[in-house]
Design an enzyme around this catalytic site. Structure first.
Site, mmCIF file in Angstrom:
data_model
loop_
_atom_site.group_PDB
_atom_site.id
_atom_site.type_symbol
_atom_site.label_atom_id
_atom_site.label_comp_id
_atom_site.label_asym_id
_atom_site.label_seq_id
_atom_site.Cartn_x
_atom_site.Cartn_y
_atom_site.Cartn_z
ATOM 1 C CG HIS A 39 -1.888 -1.133 1.241
ATOM 2 N ND1 HIS A 39 -2.267 -1.776 2.405
ATOM 3 C CD2 HIS A 39 -2.540 -1.762 0.235
ATOM 4 C CE1 HIS A 39 -3.105 -2.730 2.111
ATOM 5 N NE2 HIS A 39 -3.289 -2.754 0.803
ATOM 6 C CG HIS A 68 0.441 -4.141 5.529
ATOM 7 N ND1 HIS A 68 -0.420 -3.775 4.524
ATOM 8 C CD2 HIS A 68 0.926 -5.359 5.188
ATOM 9 C CE1 HIS A 68 -0.468 -4.741 3.618
ATOM 10 N NE2 HIS A 68 0.344 -5.707 4.002
ATOM 11 C CD GLU A 88 -1.467 -3.736 9.621
ATOM 12 O OE1 GLU A 88 -1.112 -2.552 9.439
ATOM 13 O OE2 GLU A 88 -2.130 -4.375 8.795
#
Length: 1167
Positions: free
Chosen positions: A894, A992, A1069
């Site tokens: 992303h 991420h 994360e």
């Protein structure tokens, strides 16, 4: 009365109930006498818990025996008085009786008798009141009481009693308590409204008589439940309820002194009712007609400085924002101004996005629709209601595992499949699959209704909770749900909740509709070049690692640049890290960056290089604390926005920057940076100047509202109209004595860490020239809230913050987070290539593939040439791989998650350092690292998608080689190792960033929590690796999730776990914000912090290496697979087709599981 006397009375009742002819007159008289005496005793002395526990069943049997003599209201009344006397005791005393009453379903019996006595005007009415008193006390223990009340049709009698005893201080609270229990159920609430129950409740709720304040508060609560849904609110607004509530709130505010403070809670409850009402279109119209905006605004401004009215102010602002008529963004077209032409045969993807962005255009243009139908491949022409079957994983791009067709593999496949079929036998999923075969049209009609809902173009029907544009799951993060805990993982789904992707398969077939399949031979031909360390001798590897991924011209420039500078000018960094590594000086980094930037290919023309990227800016060297939230300033900001709507001031409202008019009109051919010269010259314009025509920037428009306030609009992802989160832009021509306010008005997520102490980052060129080249956290009065902009079902949110720039005429860069561009990555690769220890470390850079815009996707390999205890170091030998397995790491799928790149940089820096633990890791493992999976998105300033408009982390199941080459070939690497190589994969991790959580944490795969049901034979070792991080600063084990939900079946960790049998497959994360646990508690995250997280990740890998050598394989028994943990509720099973597909996938065992499954499950919860 003595205690033994009471016992004897209950014994007499029990004997009377035990006789065969209980309806005789003698039995009745004996029971009536005993009950009367017991009532006298309980009236004189409260019963104790021991007595109630001993005789609770006798009391229940006595009450239930009245079904044969329901016309004897007097005896029934005495029994109910006895029960009520007991229920009036404390909770501990009455608990045995309550349990007995609920267990024997006394509520149904009482409702049945209530219906029988409702028509009696004499003693029957008294009995009805007693029944209500009992139900009001035990009703909240019976979750099905609202349903029973509807079935026995007793709601009308309850409403009748409310009309009679509206202002009775003893009886009315009982009725209101029971109605509150009923109203919590939406269907029963609708039945109460149909029975005309809302009118007497409103009469109580809107009274101004202070003698009935308690009744008013209870009735308001009931009315709030009666308007909890949109349909109920629409029914309620058929009266003048909105106008009446506003009038009562206004009149209450006129009260002065203590009375005014006393009415705060009442006004807050009334506003909660009003908030429910304005969710309906008619409610909003009534609010506007009653001049509600001006009324609430004036009331809010009068109490703004009073902290006692904080909830009142919040509700007032919420109502006013909700009732504002939806306005369109000040853009001619919400679609991205940056377009990229996709390969031939895939034009329909952009056309489809354009149709979703501008439905009015498509309605007027039949030609466009016909053209798009011709372009659609056959699989895309299905009706919206049809469900396209997911392509089988086993026949997809990589893991066909045809090379596993050995006899052992076949036998294991047979056993696993048999177990899988056995586990699914007789389950609910089989029944559902049969029903779906019998009724195929139901699902189709249901989905057709959903599609119709999506096409509704009424902006007035937009609800706050309707649009989940805002997750992960982390669409911010890899993983996005609906409770707070699920919301951590489901954040990323919110971006797509109302798009077509949610109702159809996210994978995109080839134009000829042929499946992408590769056997072992094709995998070997395609990917053997990336695994030279397996076969080539060390002297050959030394030659190959000298090969670079750059073109000849770029490499020539770099060679000349580094010819006379290395290694003498290398800087050895140790002051802020736990280890030492080397880095290029700033001037060398700047020159390298400038050379590499020429090779970066973007979807539009850049005009400059960003100063902080060119000069390798770092975060501030001191820790920066989380900003304390100031609720008063947030409310002031909201009210100022509402004031701008109600009283439009003399604003400039002029556009000072418009990217749409500038894109691709630049004539600049050589990228450079002139910020230093601009800081020394004064501009003639009288406003701030903006720019975003550089790498990773994405500001679209800047509008000057007043002299010091600017509305900013972010650019969506390329070829889309969605995904607004990441921002990065330049601002200049400021004055230091002014406080500027920036409003970014087109965010999509429903919440943000900006409301929890997070601040944007800013880089000052003036400070950099004076020796302070740091990114700093800036911004005051930061607030994130829903605004008045939107269209259709789309709702936007505003981030507002104030900045007082430190210098006049400065050039500053403001970003969501510390930027890490594609060119920065390539520069870091040059740095690593020229600074690592060439005598022992094998570090090779290769081009895994080309992206859509022909940028290189780098692949890095890191290991040791020799083991630490190798004394001979023969150059003709191969790398000693007998103790080494593979670890595969990926990041930046992303584009907006730049924190993932900083963590990955910390990992690579550590692995190439001279730390002892780094040497051990290189001896034990071979690292294959893809540091940037979405280079095109990063270059063009996207937040989530690639140039093909899709989220790449949903394409792993069946990646299209043309549109998603990085995912396709990364999966190919894993398939090669699983199919063609004897080297297993110990761990896979995809990095991420999470925008709505603090700390860093992991998402893993628990085989008991698979969306298709428990996976037989798979190890539950998955929680082991995250638990090893316990004690690491900034890590939160409580935030880790191990679920595998249907919505996530295409993400990396689930596909890798499922298809390649890698038990240690994770998503990590990292926060954008800061930390609320451990050593870093209360501190905002910095670049150095993220890199240290990468160092800690490597140090924990050492523990995995030790466990691999010490422990044995542990497989959870089949029976224990159905034991859920951590409060997880298993999802519904999939139909038979998915079940078979899942069993066949789990049956194909892989050599890659030999390493990870050898780890013992030390997780206590796993058992």
């Amino acid at each position: 009365m003595p205690l033994n006397k009471t016992d004897s009375l209950f014994a007499r009742i029990g004997q009377a109930l035990g006789r065969e002819k209980t309806s005789t007159a003698d039995n009745k008289e004996e029971i009536r006498y005993a009950v009367r005496k017991i009532n006298q005793h309980f009236y004189a002395e409260k019963p104790n818990a021991e007595l109630i526990a001993k005789h609770a069943n006798v009391i229940v049997d006595l009450l239930l025996s009245m079904h044969n003599c329901s016309d004897d209201f007097e005896l029934l009344s005495h029994i109910l008085i006895t029960i009520r006397e007991i229920l009036d005791c404390d909770k501990k005393t009455r608990r045995p009786l309550v349990k007995a009453l609920i267990k024997n379903d006394v509520c149904s019996f009482l409702l049945h008798n209530l219906r029988a006595v409702a028509d009696d005007r004499g003693l029957g009415q008294e009995v009805a009141l007693q029944i209500h008193q009992v139900l009001a006390i035990i009703g909240h223990h019976d979750k099905r009481l609202p349903l029973k009340a509807r079935l026995f049709k007793t709601i009308g009698s309850t409403i009748g009693l409310l009309r009679v005893y509206s202002y009775n201080a003893k009886i009315c609270p009982v009725i209101l308590t029971l109605l509150k229990i009923y109203a919590k159920n939406a269907i029963t609430a609708s039945a109460i409204c149909r029975a005309q129950g809302l009118q007497p409740l409103l009469r109580l709720a809107l009274t101004l008589d202070r003698r009935h304040a308690k009744l008013q508060k209870s009735s308001i609560t009931v009315v709030r439940y009666l308007t909890q849904t949109k349909k109920l609110a629409a029914r309620a607004t058929s009266t003048s309820i909105v106008r009446d509530i506003l009038a009562v709130v206004f009149l209450m505010d006129k009260s002065q002194g203590q009375n005014r403070i006393r009415t705060i809670k009442l006004k807050e409850n009334l506003l909660k009712v009003l908030l429910n009402l304005v969710k309906s279109k008619n409610g909003r119209l009534q609010f506007l007609e009653a001049n509600g905006f001006y009324l609430l605004y004036e009331l809010a401004m009068n109490v703004l400085q009073n902290d006692n009215f904080s909830t009142f102010l919040d509700l007032s602002c919420h109502i006013m924002i909700h009732c504002c008529p939806r306005q369109q963004l000040p853009l001619e077209n919400i679609f991205s101004p940056v377009r990229y032409t996709l390969p031939q045969g895939y034009d329909y993807i952009v056309t489809n996005e354009l149709m979703n962005a501008e439905p009015e255009i498509c309605k007027e243009s039949d030609d466009m629709r016909e053209k798009s139908k011709l372009i659609f491949p056959p699989s895309e022409q299905n009706s919206p209601g049809e469900q396209r079957a997911r392509p089988k994983s086993s026949s997809n791009s990589t893991t066909t595992t045809t090379a596993r067709a050995s006899s052992a593999s076949k036998s294991s496949t047979t056993v696993t499949t048999a177990n899988r079929l056995k586990s699914s036998k007789g389950t609910r999923s089989d029944k559902k699959s049969v029903e779906s075969k019998k009724k195929p049209n139901l699902n189709r009609n249901k989905q057709r209704q959903i599609s119709t809902t999506l096409d509704d173009n009424d902006p007035d029907e937009t609800e706050e909770d309707t649009m989940g544009l805002a997750e992960d799951e982390e669409p911010d993060d890899e993983d996005s749900g609906k409770s707070d805990e699920e919301d951590e993982e489901d954040e990323d789904d919110e971006d797509d909740r109302f798009t077509k992707e949610n109702f159809t398969n996210s994978s995109i077939p080839l134009p000829n509709n042929e499946p992408v399949t590769r056997d072992a031979y094709e995998l070997s031909v395609a990917y053997e070049q990336f695994f030279d360390e397996i076969n080539d001798p060390i002297n050959i590897l030394r030659l190959k690692r000298a090969q670079t991924i750059f073109d000849s011209r770029t490499q020539s420039l770099l060679s000349r640049l580094f010819e006379n500078t290395l290694p003498a000018s290398l800087t050895r960094l140790a002051e802020r890290s736990r280890f030492c590594y080397k880095r290029m000086p700033t001037n060398l980094f700047c020159q390298t960056y400038s050379i590499l930037a020429k090779s970066t290919k973007s979807a539009y023309c850049f005009t400059k290089l960003a100063f902080p990227d060119v000069f390798n800016a770092l975060s501030y060297p001191r820790y920066e604390l989380m900003q304390k939230s100031d609720e008063r300033s947030v409310r002031t900001t909201l009210l100022s926005d509402i004031h701008r709507i109600l009283y439009p001031p003399s604003i400039y409202n002029r556009t000072v920057y418009d990217f749409d008019t500038l894109v691709n009109r630049s004539t600049i051919t050589t990228l450079s940076n002139d910020d230093e010269q601009r800081c020394r010259t004064q501009s003639a314009v009288d406003h701030l100047m903006f720019d975003s025509q550089f790498e990773s920037a994405n500001l679209r428009k800047a509008i000057q509202v007043t002299e010091e306030e600017y509305d900013l609009i972010l650019r969506p992802d390329v070829n889309t109209f969605r995904h607004h989160q990441w921002f990065y832009f330049e601002v200049s021509n400021m004055r230091h004595n002014l406080t500027y306010r920036f409003n970014i008005i087109n965010f999509e997520k429903i919440n943000s860490q900006f409301n929890a102490g997070m601040q944007p980052v800013m880089f000052s060129v003036h400070d950099a020239l004076n020796g302070r080249p740091f990114w700093r956290r800036i911004g005051e009065k930061i607030s994130y809230y829903k605004n008045i902009y939107g269209r259709k079902k789309k709702v936007y949110y505003t981030l507002t913050f104030n900045i007082q720039f430190p210098h006049d005429n400065d050039v500053c860069y403001i970003a969501y987070h510390f930027p890490y561009t594609y060119t920065t990555l390539m520069t870091d690769i040059v740095n690593w290539t020229n600074t690592y220890d060439r005598t022992n470390i094998y570090f090779r850079q290769q081009v895994l593939c080309k992206t859509l815009s022909e940028n290189d996707c780098p692949l890095l390999t890191i290991t040791n040439l020799y083991n630490q205890n190798d004394l001979y170091q023969d150059e003709n030998q191969t790398i000693p791989l007998h103790e080494r397995t593979y670890i595969v790491l990926t990041a930046r799928v992303h584009p907006g998650e730049s924190n993932a790149s900083w963590v990955m940089k910390g990992i690579i820096d550590y692995l190439l350092s001279d730390e002892p633990t780094a040497r051990i890791l290189r001896d034990r493992y071979i690292f294959k690292i893809v540091p940037m999976l979405n280079p095109d998105g990063v270059i063009n300033g996207c937040s989530r998608c690639s140039l093909a408009t899709k989220d790449l982390n949903r394409q792993w199941s069946s990646p299209n080689p043309t549109l998603f080459p990085t995912i396709y070939h990364t999966k190919g690497l894993l398939a090669y190792l699983s199919t063609c190589s004897s080297r297993p994969i110990t761990l896979f991790c995809d990095f991420h960033g999470h925008s709505r959580q603090k700390n860093f944490f992991f998402y893993g795969n628990d085989p008991r929590c698979h969306f298709l049901g428990p996976a037989v034979g798979r190890s539950t070792i998955t929680k082991l690796f995250p638990k090893l991080f316990t004690g690491i600063p900034g890590f939160s084990l409580q935030s880790c999730l191990f679920t595998m939900r249907k919505q996530k079946e295409g993400c990396a960790r689930i596909v890798v776990w499922d298809e390649f049998k890698i038990d240690l497959a994770y998503t990590m994360e990292a926060t954008y914000s800061g930390f609320d646990v451990g050593l870093y508690k209360g501190i905002q995250v910095q670049i150095s912090t993220l890199q240290i997280i990468g160092h800690d990740f490597c140090q924990v890998l050492i523990k995995i290496a030790d466990l691999e050598l010490k422990t044995a394989e542990t497989i959870v028994p089949f029976e224990e697979l159905f034991i859920t943990n951590d409060g997880y509720q298993p999802e519904k099973r999939a139909p038979n087709g998915d079940e078979k597909r899942r069993s066949s996938s789990s049956a194909s065992s892989s050599s890659s599981s030999s390493s990870s499954s050898s780890l013992s499950s030390t997780d206590g919860d796993a058992r």
